[in-house]
Structures are given as C-alpha cells and as structure tokens.
Design a protein around this motif. Structure first.
Motif, PDB file in Angstrom:
ATOM      1  N   ARG A   6       0.835  -1.215   0.000  1.00  0.00           N
ATOM      2  CA  ARG A   6       0.000   0.000   0.000  1.00  0.00           C
ATOM      3  C   ARG A   6       0.862   1.255   0.000  1.00  0.00           C
ATOM      4  O   ARG A   6       0.562   2.222  -0.703  1.00  0.00           O
ATOM      5  N   THR A   7       1.935   1.242   0.767  1.00  0.00           N
ATOM      6  CA  THR A   7       2.841   2.404   0.814  1.00  0.00           C
ATOM      7  C   THR A   7       3.519   2.607  -0.538  1.00  0.00           C
ATOM      8  O   THR A   7       3.613   3.728  -1.032  1.00  0.00           O
ATOM      9  N   ARG A   8       3.965   1.523  -1.129  1.00  0.00           N
ATOM     10  CA  ARG A   8       4.588   1.597  -2.458  1.00  0.00           C
ATOM     11  C   ARG A   8       3.603   2.187  -3.475  1.00  0.00           C
ATOM     12  O   ARG A   8       3.952   3.067  -4.249  1.00  0.00           O
ATOM     13  N   GLN A   9       2.356   1.706  -3.437  1.00  0.00           N
ATOM     14  CA  GLN A   9       1.334   2.212  -4.352  1.00  0.00           C
ATOM     15  C   GLN A   9       1.047   3.694  -4.087  1.00  0.00           C
ATOM     16  O   GLN A   9       0.876   4.474  -5.023  1.00  0.00           O
ATOM     17  N   ILE A  11       3.117   5.936  -2.958  1.00  0.00           N
ATOM     18  CA  ILE A  11       4.248   6.709  -3.510  1.00  0.00           C
ATOM     19  C   ILE A  11       4.082   6.863  -5.018  1.00  0.00           C
ATOM     20  O   ILE A  11       4.234   7.959  -5.565  1.00  0.00           O
ATOM     21  N   ILE A  12       3.756   5.777  -5.688  1.00  0.00           N
ATOM     22  CA  ILE A  12       3.568   5.808  -7.145  1.00  0.00           C
ATOM     23  C   ILE A  12       2.452   6.787  -7.515  1.00  0.00           C
ATOM     24  O   ILE A  12       2.605   7.616  -8.411  1.00  0.00           O
ATOM     25  N   GLU A  13       1.326   6.696  -6.820  1.00  0.00           N
ATOM     26  CA  GLU A  13       0.178   7.565  -7.116  1.00  0.00           C
ATOM     27  C   GLU A  13       0.503   9.037  -6.878  1.00  0.00           C
ATOM     28  O   GLU A  13       0.062   9.902  -7.650  1.00  0.00           O
ATOM     29  N   GLN A  14       1.242   9.340  -5.828  1.00  0.00           N
ATOM     30  CA  GLN A  14       1.602  10.728  -5.530  1.00  0.00           C
ATOM     31  C   GLN A  14       2.658  11.258  -6.500  1.00  0.00           C
ATOM     32  O   GLN A  14       2.673  12.451  -6.832  1.00  0.00           O
ATOM     33  N   ALA A  15       3.542  10.386  -6.952  1.00  0.00           N
ATOM     34  CA  ALA A  15       4.608  10.803  -7.870  1.00  0.00           C
ATOM     35  C   ALA A  15       4.111  10.935  -9.310  1.00  0.00           C
ATOM     36  O   ALA A  15       4.685  11.695 -10.091  1.00  0.00           O
ATOM     37  N   SER A  16       3.045  10.238  -9.652  1.00  0.00           N
ATOM     38  CA  SER A  16       2.549  10.221 -11.033  1.00  0.00           C
ATOM     39  C   SER A  16       2.295  11.619 -11.609  1.00  0.00           C
ATOM     40  O   SER A  16       2.830  11.951 -12.675  1.00  0.00           O
ATOM     41  N   PRO A  17       1.500  12.481 -10.954  1.00  0.00           N
ATOM     42  CA  PRO A  17       1.277  13.805 -11.542  1.00  0.00           C
ATOM     43  C   PRO A  17       2.545  14.649 -11.603  1.00  0.00           C
ATOM     44  O   PRO A  17       2.695  15.480 -12.510  1.00  0.00           O
ATOM     45  N   LYS A  40      13.256  10.768   2.792  1.00  0.00           N
ATOM     46  CA  LYS A  40      13.994  10.203   1.661  1.00  0.00           C
ATOM     47  C   LYS A  40      14.334   8.726   1.905  1.00  0.00           C
ATOM     48  O   LYS A  40      14.174   7.883   1.016  1.00  0.00           O
ATOM     49  N   GLY A  41      14.785   8.418   3.115  1.00  0.00           N
ATOM     50  CA  GLY A  41      15.121   7.039   3.449  1.00  0.00           C
ATOM     51  C   GLY A  41      13.941   6.095   3.317  1.00  0.00           C
ATOM     52  O   GLY A  41      14.098   4.937   2.921  1.00  0.00           O
ATOM     53  N   SER A  42      12.750   6.593   3.640  1.00  0.00           N
ATOM     54  CA  SER A  42      11.540   5.765   3.521  1.00  0.00           C
ATOM     55  C   SER A  42      11.232   5.429   2.066  1.00  0.00           C
ATOM     56  O   SER A  42      10.755   4.327   1.766  1.00  0.00           O
ATOM     57  N   LEU A  43      11.492   6.382   1.179  1.00  0.00           N
ATOM     58  CA  LEU A  43      11.288   6.114  -0.254  1.00  0.00           C
ATOM     59  C   LEU A  43      12.183   4.973  -0.710  1.00  0.00           C
ATOM     60  O   LEU A  43      11.756   4.088  -1.460  1.00  0.00           O
ATOM     61  N   ALA A  56       8.042   2.439 -12.442  1.00  0.00           N
ATOM     62  CA  ALA A  56       6.766   2.106 -11.809  1.00  0.00           C
ATOM     63  C   ALA A  56       5.733   3.209 -12.040  1.00  0.00           C
ATOM     64  O   ALA A  56       4.554   2.929 -12.302  1.00  0.00           O
ATOM     65  N   VAL A  57       6.156   4.460 -11.961  1.00  0.00           N
ATOM     66  CA  VAL A  57       5.248   5.595 -12.163  1.00  0.00           C
ATOM     67  C   VAL A  57       4.765   5.653 -13.610  1.00  0.00           C
ATOM     68  O   VAL A  57       3.575   5.847 -13.873  1.00  0.00           O
ATOM     69  N   VAL A  58       5.665   5.477 -14.554  1.00  0.00           N
ATOM     70  CA  VAL A  58       5.273   5.510 -15.971  1.00  0.00           C
ATOM     71  C   VAL A  58       4.289   4.378 -16.257  1.00  0.00           C
ATOM     72  O   VAL A  58       3.259   4.590 -16.908  1.00  0.00           O
ATOM     73  N   ASP A  59       4.582   3.183 -15.784  1.00  0.00           N
ATOM     74  CA  ASP A  59       3.695   2.038 -15.983  1.00  0.00           C
ATOM     75  C   ASP A  59       2.314   2.313 -15.399  1.00  0.00           C
ATOM     76  O   ASP A  59       1.289   2.096 -16.055  1.00  0.00           O
ATOM     77  N   TYR A  60       2.281   2.832 -14.178  1.00  0.00           N
ATOM     78  CA  TYR A  60       1.014   3.163 -13.513  1.00  0.00           C
ATOM     79  C   TYR A  60       0.240   4.221 -14.306  1.00  0.00           C
ATOM     80  O   TYR A  60      -0.968   4.086 -14.537  1.00  0.00           O
ATOM     81  N   THR A  61       0.929   5.267 -14.728  1.00  0.00           N
ATOM     82  CA  THR A  61       0.278   6.389 -15.409  1.00  0.00           C
ATOM     83  C   THR A  61      -0.267   5.958 -16.771  1.00  0.00           C
ATOM     84  O   THR A  61      -1.386   6.327 -17.143  1.00  0.00           O
ATOM     85  N   LEU A  62       0.503   5.173 -17.508  1.00  0.00           N
ATOM     86  CA  LEU A  62       0.032   4.665 -18.803  1.00  0.00           C
ATOM     87  C   LEU A  62      -1.189   3.773 -18.623  1.00  0.00           C
ATOM     88  O   LEU A  62      -2.169   3.890 -19.373  1.00  0.00           O
TER      89      LEU A  62
END
Length: 195
Positions: A6-9, A11-17, A40-43, A56-62
C-alpha cells in the motif's frame, strides 16, 4: 495488499502527476518527499533508486490512461460509437484525464533517447492502442457496420498519430482547436466508412 504494498502504491500515485507534469528528469526526490510527506530514506525502502520509481510511475500512469479510454469505449455499443468514444475520451486537452496531459507524449518524448526501459513501455502502449482501434474496425466490418474494404491497420495508425499530434498542438496552444479539428476529420472519415 500488505502495508508495504500500500505504501509503495501510495508513492507511485503521488509521484505520477509530478513526473507527468514536470518530467522524469526534472522531478527531484525532494519533490517526491514533499508530495508523499515521507523521508527520503523511507522512499528508498520501497524503491532501490529513482529509475525504479520512474519505471513504476510511468507504468502506472500509462495504465491509468488506457483504463480511462477503455472505460469510455466500453460504454459504447456499436463499433462506430466505440471509435467516437475513443475520440471523446481524449478531446479535451485543457482538462485531461491524467494531470499534466498525455503521458504517451510526455514520457515518450523524454525517454526516446534516454531510457530504453521506459521507451519500451511507451511502445507497448502505442501498439496496444493501435491494435485496439484495428480490432474495433474489424468487428465493425464483421458486423456489417463498416465497409469491407476499409484498411483497419492503416486507419488505426492514422487515428492514433493524428490524435496524438492534435493533443500536442492543442496543449502547446493552450486551447482545444487543433484536437477538435482532428476529431472532426476522423469522425467524418469514420462516417464515410459506415454502411
């Protein structure tokens, strides 16, 4: 889904835009930590490096874009209406379904000479989009909606290329004039192929 997933997802969702608006290279880890409110360490617990996060972000966004367009197409009953639904789904460039505009254009232009892995993702999405358009036309031909002489693969390339070009022109101009013109041209051609 585990807490780590869930945390990984998240991060991806927040980074996408951020990535789709600023670009992969221009989005800093600081931008991502600010958006996620994570250290930063948590990322780096969830992603080995920025490249892994970028992929991961590009894959999610596409996938988000493809799902949005497919949902629009799925509501239409006839092949002709499905092609029109595709055009309707992407025609408002000032209020795009994905913040920052078309990720195919944004990521594709940035990655074409710099990132083979992301370039392959973009290529796959383009190929799937063209195939989807071709499949709709072929179903329409089989169902007697479209003329049997219509070249589905050729029109799919034309439709995809024209809409992406129209999106680019409209985004740069800050209005929907170019994409509206492209949509009208394509709708007219679809009508001409309708039985």
């Amino acid at each position: 889904m585990s807490k780590a997933e869930r945390t990984r997802q998240f991060i991806i969702e927040q980074a996408s835009p951020l990535f789709n608006t600023k670009g992969i290279n221009s989005t800093s880890i600081s931008d991502i930590t600010a958006a996620t409110r994570m250290a930063k360490g948590s990322l780096y617990v969830h992603f080995e490096n920025k490249d892994e996060l970028s992929y991961a972000v590009v894959d999610y966004t596409l996938n988000k874009l493809v799902n949005y367009v497919n949902k629009s197409i799925g509501r239409a009953k006839t092949a002709k209406d499905q092609l029109f639904a595709y055009l309707d789904a992407i025609r408002d460039t000032l209020n795009p379904p994905i913040p920052g505009g078309c990720p195919i254009l944004n990521f594709g232009m940035e990655a074409d000479d710099t990132n083979d892995q992301i370039c392959k993702l973009i290529h796959q999405t383009i190929a799937q989009s063209k195939q989807g358009i071709s499949d709709i036309i072929r179903r329409g031909i089989t169902n007697g909606e479209f003329q049997s002489t219509w070249n589905a693969d050729e029109f799919a390339v034309k439709m995809f290329a024209m809409t992406e070009g129209g999106i680019l022109m409209s985004r740069v101009a800050g209005n929907n004039q170019a994409i509206s013109t492209v949509v009208r041209i394509l709708q007219r051609e679809i009508e001409e192929q309708t039985c």
